[in-house]
Design a protein around this motif. Structure first.
Motif, PDB file in Angstrom:
ATOM      1  N   VAL A 162       1.437  -1.769   6.962  1.00 51.65           N
ATOM      2  CA  VAL A 162       2.754  -1.920   6.347  1.00 51.65           C
ATOM      3  C   VAL A 162       2.666  -2.958   5.218  1.00 51.65           C
ATOM      4  O   VAL A 162       2.449  -4.138   5.476  1.00 51.65           O
ATOM      5  CB  VAL A 162       3.817  -2.364   7.391  1.00 51.65           C
ATOM      6  CG1 VAL A 162       5.201  -2.415   6.747  1.00 51.65           C
ATOM      7  CG2 VAL A 162       3.822  -1.434   8.600  1.00 51.65           C
ATOM      8  N   ASN A 163       2.820  -2.502   3.973  1.00 50.25           N
ATOM      9  CA  ASN A 163       2.861  -3.426   2.826  1.00 50.25           C
ATOM     10  C   ASN A 163       4.126  -4.283   2.897  1.00 50.25           C
ATOM     11  O   ASN A 163       5.190  -3.787   3.268  1.00 50.25           O
ATOM     12  CB  ASN A 163       2.915  -2.648   1.502  1.00 50.25           C
ATOM     13  CG  ASN A 163       1.632  -1.900   1.218  1.00 50.25           C
ATOM     14  OD1 ASN A 163       0.553  -2.334   1.586  1.00 50.25           O
ATOM     15  ND2 ASN A 163       1.747  -0.750   0.571  1.00 50.25           N
ATOM     16  N   ASN A 164       4.019  -5.545   2.496  1.00 47.93           N
ATOM     17  CA  ASN A 164       5.165  -6.475   2.399  1.00 47.93           C
ATOM     18  C   ASN A 164       5.809  -6.798   3.752  1.00 47.93           C
ATOM     19  O   ASN A 164       6.945  -7.267   3.807  1.00 47.93           O
ATOM     20  CB  ASN A 164       6.258  -5.931   1.446  1.00 47.93           C
ATOM     21  CG  ASN A 164       5.734  -5.749   0.030  1.00 47.93           C
ATOM     22  OD1 ASN A 164       4.791  -6.424  -0.369  1.00 47.93           O
ATOM     23  ND2 ASN A 164       6.324  -4.835  -0.712  1.00 47.93           N
ATOM     24  N   ALA A 267      -2.324   3.655   3.203  1.00 48.38           N
ATOM     25  CA  ALA A 267      -3.158   4.404   4.150  1.00 48.38           C
ATOM     26  C   ALA A 267      -4.502   4.740   3.535  1.00 48.38           C
ATOM     27  O   ALA A 267      -4.571   5.376   2.479  1.00 48.38           O
ATOM     28  CB  ALA A 267      -2.442   5.690   4.577  1.00 48.38           C
ATOM     29  N   GLY A 268      -5.574   4.271   4.162  1.00 49.50           N
ATOM     30  CA  GLY A 268      -6.937   4.600   3.727  1.00 49.50           C
ATOM     31  C   GLY A 268      -7.497   5.708   4.598  1.00 49.50           C
ATOM     32  O   GLY A 268      -7.241   5.746   5.805  1.00 49.50           O
ATOM     33  N   LEU A 269      -8.258   6.621   4.000  1.00 47.83           N
ATOM     34  CA  LEU A 269      -8.789   7.767   4.746  1.00 47.83           C
ATOM     35  C   LEU A 269     -10.318   7.757   4.673  1.00 47.83           C
ATOM     36  O   LEU A 269     -10.879   7.632   3.580  1.00 47.83           O
ATOM     37  CB  LEU A 269      -8.228   9.058   4.133  1.00 47.83           C
ATOM     38  CG  LEU A 269      -8.401  10.381   4.880  1.00 47.83           C
ATOM     39  CD1 LEU A 269      -7.363  11.388   4.389  1.00 47.83           C
ATOM     40  CD2 LEU A 269      -9.785  10.986   4.691  1.00 47.83           C
ATOM     41  N   VAL A 270     -10.975   7.843   5.821  1.00 52.59           N
ATOM     42  CA  VAL A 270     -12.432   8.024   5.840  1.00 52.59           C
ATOM     43  C   VAL A 270     -12.788   9.198   6.754  1.00 52.59           C
ATOM     44  O   VAL A 270     -12.035   9.540   7.668  1.00 52.59           O
ATOM     45  CB  VAL A 270     -13.195   6.752   6.325  1.00 52.59           C
ATOM     46  CG1 VAL A 270     -13.025   5.612   5.341  1.00 52.59           C
ATOM     47  CG2 VAL A 270     -12.761   6.335   7.723  1.00 52.59           C
ATOM     48  N   SER A 271     -13.946   9.806   6.474  1.00 51.55           N
ATOM     49  CA  SER A 271     -14.364  10.978   7.250  1.00 51.55           C
ATOM     50  C   SER A 271     -15.865  11.160   7.067  1.00 51.55           C
ATOM     51  O   SER A 271     -16.400  10.860   5.994  1.00 51.55           O
ATOM     52  CB  SER A 271     -13.624  12.216   6.720  1.00 51.55           C
ATOM     53  OG  SER A 271     -14.275  13.389   7.141  1.00 51.55           O
ATOM     54  N   PRO A 272     -16.570  11.660   8.096  1.00 52.53           N
ATOM     55  CA  PRO A 272     -18.014  11.888   7.930  1.00 52.53           C
ATOM     56  C   PRO A 272     -18.322  12.954   6.862  1.00 52.53           C
ATOM     57  O   PRO A 272     -19.444  13.063   6.402  1.00 52.53           O
ATOM     58  CB  PRO A 272     -18.479  12.339   9.323  1.00 52.53           C
ATOM     59  CG  PRO A 272     -17.253  12.721  10.056  1.00 52.53           C
ATOM     60  CD  PRO A 272     -16.120  11.958   9.458  1.00 52.53           C
ATOM     61  N   ALA A 288     -10.669   0.186   5.995  1.00 50.91           N
ATOM     62  CA  ALA A 288      -9.847  -0.935   5.508  1.00 50.91           C
ATOM     63  C   ALA A 288      -9.960  -1.054   3.988  1.00 50.91           C
ATOM     64  O   ALA A 288      -8.972  -1.318   3.295  1.00 50.91           O
ATOM     65  CB  ALA A 288     -10.277  -2.232   6.185  1.00 50.91           C
ATOM     66  N   GLU A 289     -11.161  -0.836   3.472  1.00 43.87           N
ATOM     67  CA  GLU A 289     -11.365  -0.899   2.015  1.00 43.87           C
ATOM     68  C   GLU A 289     -10.565   0.216   1.315  1.00 43.87           C
ATOM     69  O   GLU A 289      -9.899  -0.016   0.304  1.00 43.87           O
ATOM     70  CB  GLU A 289     -12.864  -0.775   1.697  1.00 43.87           C
ATOM     71  CG  GLU A 289     -13.214  -0.840   0.221  1.00 43.87           C
ATOM     72  CD  GLU A 289     -12.627  -2.047  -0.494  1.00 43.87           C
ATOM     73  OE1 GLU A 289     -12.188  -1.873  -1.648  1.00 43.87           O
ATOM     74  OE2 GLU A 289     -12.581  -3.162   0.087  1.00 43.87           O
ATOM     75  N   ALA A 290     -10.611   1.418   1.883  1.00 43.53           N
ATOM     76  CA  ALA A 290      -9.847   2.546   1.311  1.00 43.53           C
ATOM     77  C   ALA A 290      -8.351   2.244   1.354  1.00 43.53           C
ATOM     78  O   ALA A 290      -7.599   2.579   0.435  1.00 43.53           O
ATOM     79  CB  ALA A 290     -10.158   3.831   2.078  1.00 43.53           C
ATOM     80  N   ASP A 294      -5.636   1.825  -1.724  1.00 42.43           N
ATOM     81  CA  ASP A 294      -4.374   2.565  -1.741  1.00 42.43           C
ATOM     82  C   ASP A 294      -3.199   1.617  -1.980  1.00 42.43           C
ATOM     83  O   ASP A 294      -2.276   1.923  -2.747  1.00 42.43           O
ATOM     84  CB  ASP A 294      -4.181   3.322  -0.420  1.00 42.43           C
ATOM     85  CG  ASP A 294      -2.933   4.198  -0.430  1.00 42.43           C
ATOM     86  OD1 ASP A 294      -2.804   5.024  -1.351  1.00 42.43           O
ATOM     87  OD2 ASP A 294      -2.085   4.034   0.462  1.00 42.43           O
ATOM     88  N   ALA A 295      -3.236   0.449  -1.333  1.00 42.39           N
ATOM     89  CA  ALA A 295      -2.169  -0.534  -1.506  1.00 42.39           C
ATOM     90  C   ALA A 295      -2.121  -1.020  -2.957  1.00 42.39           C
ATOM     91  O   ALA A 295      -1.039  -1.171  -3.541  1.00 42.39           O
ATOM     92  CB  ALA A 295      -2.364  -1.724  -0.561  1.00 42.39           C
ATOM     93  N   ALA A 296      -3.315  -1.223  -3.541  1.00 43.23           N
ATOM     94  CA  ALA A 296      -3.367  -1.707  -4.927  1.00 43.23           C
ATOM     95  C   ALA A 296      -2.845  -0.655  -5.888  1.00 43.23           C
ATOM     96  O   ALA A 296      -2.275  -0.971  -6.941  1.00 43.23           O
ATOM     97  CB  ALA A 296      -4.804  -2.089  -5.275  1.00 43.23           C
ATOM     98  N   ALA A 297      -3.033   0.623  -5.526  1.00 42.13           N
ATOM     99  CA  ALA A 297      -2.590   1.715  -6.412  1.00 42.13           C
ATOM    100  C   ALA A 297      -1.112   2.011  -6.285  1.00 42.13           C
ATOM    101  O   ALA A 297      -0.536   2.702  -7.122  1.00 42.13           O
ATOM    102  CB  ALA A 297      -3.396   2.977  -6.093  1.00 42.13           C
ATOM    103  N   THR A 298      -0.478   1.492  -5.185  1.00 43.27           N
ATOM    104  CA  THR A 298       0.952   1.729  -4.998  1.00 43.27           C
ATOM    105  C   THR A 298       1.749   0.788  -5.892  1.00 43.27           C
ATOM    106  O   THR A 298       1.594  -0.431  -5.761  1.00 43.27           O
ATOM    107  CB  THR A 298       1.353   1.480  -3.519  1.00 43.27           C
ATOM    108  OG1 THR A 298       0.509   2.262  -2.681  1.00 43.27           O
ATOM    109  CG2 THR A 298       2.806   1.857  -3.262  1.00 43.27           C
TER     110      THR A 298
END
Length: 301
Positions: A162-164, A267-272, A288-290, A294-298
């Motif tokens: 949750v941002n903010n 929300a960051g998404l990772v997958s094999p 967490a990095e993804a 995403d937060a920075a792009a919002t």
């Protein structure tokens, strides 16, 4: 034990009402279901911290309800206390085999039931199986799921935050903050029910951080819907003036105030299918990095 959610599944209306009044008086949020299928439906919409489950029900019996809960990834962690007329050893064994946490026979002593309920919830929280605010699986259960998926293919993990949130909590207080976390867990549950599968997993990784494990196919749709729904519906947690002006005035470390936008989901998404992971720590670090990207792009509202 304030605000722990209790689901009482009991077809005897008098007993159900008595338990509701008694446990509400102890500051529990109590919901009642008179049939097994109603109970399973209610659990979908809000995860209880514990279920008091009568074995003799008019539609499906308590064993069937318990079996259903234990076979679904979403509900397998919820403690269950069986409530029954029966005193047969074989019934007790059947209940414990299904993964019931405790067993109490009617007529029961309400004080004893209270102690057993408190004990089961405490045990669940002490073993960091569930987060006390959302009732969702926490620490150890999340780790177990990560160990399971790292050996598998065709899954996606969403790291949602949750941002903010901290600024909101500074202005509105921690009780309002806990309400937002429960609300976030409810929205995640509803979206995963709608777009995901029954074997999807939702965990509360602590604070304002949630984990969803789902299929490659469902993950982008879940991510999109979550962000849209949360951004629209979280506004009800703000007062009229803040909603009108479009931001809150939050205190800064220097003693001033700053304008902070409304809460949103990052929300960051990772997958094999997108990355390779050496161990479970890499899954959570890359997710967490993804999420941070995403937060920075919002755009800040």
């Amino acid at each position: 034990m304030g605000n722990a959610r209790l689901l009482v599944v009991e077809d005897d209306v008098d007993i159900a009402n008595m338990l509701k009044i008694y446990f509400t008086g102890l500051q529990y949020d109590v919901d009642v279901a008179h049939r097994g299928r109603d109970a399973l439906e209610k659990v979908k919409h809000a995860l209880p911290h514990l279920i008091v489950l009568d074995i003799m029900l008019p539609d499906i019996d308590g064993y069937e309800v318990c079996r259903n809960l234990r076979t679904s990834t979403r509900t397998s962690h919820i403690p269950v206390i069986f409530l029954t007329q029966k005193d047969e050893r074989s019934d007790k064994l059947q209940g414990l085999e299904l993964g019931a946490d405790d067993y109490i026979t009617k007529p029961f002593d309400i004080e004893e039931l209270k102690l057993r309920v408190q004990g089961a919830i405490r045990r669940s929280e002490r073993e960091s199986l569930t987060d006390p605010r959302s009732g969702l699986p926490a620490g150890r259960l999340i780790e177990e799921q990560l160990r399971r998926i790292i050996r598998e293919k065709e899954w996606s993990l969403l790291d949602v935050r949750v941002n903010n949130f901290d600024s909101f909590k500074d202005v509105y207080g921690f009780v309002a903050g806990d309400d937002v976390l429960r609300f976030a867990a409810m929205v995640i549950g509803e979206v995963v029910d709608e777009l995901g599968t029954t074997s999807d997993f939702i965990g509360h990784a602590g604070g304002d951080n949630f984990i969803i494990i789902t299929t490659d196919e469902a993950a982008p749709k879940i991510r999109q819907r979550l962000k849209e729904r949360f951004a629209n519906e979280v506004l009800t947690h703000y007062n009229f003036i803040d909603r009108q002006q479009g931001f809150i005035q939050a205190p800064t470390a220097e003693g001033g105030v700053e304008k902070v936008g409304f809460m949103t989901f990052a929300a960051g998404l990772v997958s094999p299918s997108l990355q390779s992971f050496a161990d479970i720590r890499e899954i959570t670090e890359l997710a967490a990095e993804a999420r941070r990207q995403d937060a920075a792009a919002t755009p800040a509202s």
